[in-house]
Design a protein around this motif. Sequence first.
Motif, PDB file in Angstrom:
ATOM      1  N   ARG A   1      -6.653  -4.739  -3.401  1.00 52.85           N
ATOM      2  CA  ARG A   1      -5.820  -4.542  -2.216  1.00 52.85           C
ATOM      3  C   ARG A   1      -6.607  -4.812  -0.948  1.00 52.85           C
ATOM      4  O   ARG A   1      -6.090  -5.339   0.029  1.00 52.85           O
TER       5      ARG A   1
ATOM      6  N   ARG B   1      -9.298  -0.089  -5.599  1.00 53.14           N
ATOM      7  CA  ARG B   1      -8.653  -0.543  -4.362  1.00 53.14           C
ATOM      8  C   ARG B   1      -9.160  -1.900  -3.900  1.00 53.14           C
ATOM      9  O   ARG B   1      -8.633  -2.474  -2.953  1.00 53.14           O
TER      10      ARG B   1
ATOM     11  N   GLN C   1     -12.655   4.944  -4.947  1.00 50.89           N
ATOM     12  CA  GLN C   1     -11.612   4.339  -5.792  1.00 50.89           C
ATOM     13  C   GLN C   1     -11.827   2.822  -5.836  1.00 50.89           C
ATOM     14  O   GLN C   1     -11.133   2.075  -5.140  1.00 50.89           O
TER      15      GLN C   1
END
Length: 240
Positions: free
Chosen positions: A221, A218, A215
């Motif tokens: 983050r 991400r 993913q």
Amino acid sequence: MRTEVLGVGFDSVTMSEALDAAEKLMERPGADYIVTPNPEIVMACREDPEVKRAVEGASLVLPDGIGVIYGAKILGTPLKAKVPGADFAENLMARMAGKGRSVYLLGAKPGVAELAGEKLSAKYPGLRIAGTADGYFKDDGPVIEAINAARPDLLLVCLGAPKQEKWMAANRDKLTVPLMAGLGGSLDVYAGAVKRAPEVWQKLELEWLYRLIKQPSRLGRMMKLPKFLLCVIGERLKGR
Ligand code: UDP
């Protein structure tokens, strides 16, 4: 006494000590809750006092990832073990199955909690699924009513961090469940929608890299992680 990592207190426990503590909490009155912060949540606690209060109000604060473990080590106050939230809750449900206890699954996209429930009850015969609901509701009221009516022994709150921490802290007094745990994307994992990293990656402490490759969204983050480590090193140098 909790072990502080950048102002967030963690319980220094092994997996089996965490499970024993959770079983005790399940037997006492009042809605206790468990949180499993990673470095991203530690950083969120520094930026948002409401998140910090929600995390501090938990009865068990478990270090979810290797980042917190390294942080504590660098600070000279090592924690006993990493206790990943998804593994912890699965082990707890395995213990609950033997006692015929029940769990309510709240969170993730529509259909995911039901599927997770089917997979969990097939894997752990004896575990009762008291109910399920997706995590994209507008009003808390009907959700809380449904949970209270189902009378589960455990409520998994999987709304992503820090939404789930704030939700548990804000609603604990309205809930009649004995224990809740905030577990991020765990229902996606139990449902098989998101795969955990293969064991070798987990052993090499590279699960975060596997998740990033699967993913790439991400990445934003994850940039909190170097910031977290820099803050830890800064604290350590200040302490000298
Ligand atoms: N989610 C939800 N309601 C929301 C926002 C997110 O139920 O309003 C769910 C989302 O579908 C996913 C989980 O919360 O299942 C968050 O997963 P993520 O991997 O981002 O969480 P982490 O474990 O990294 O906190």
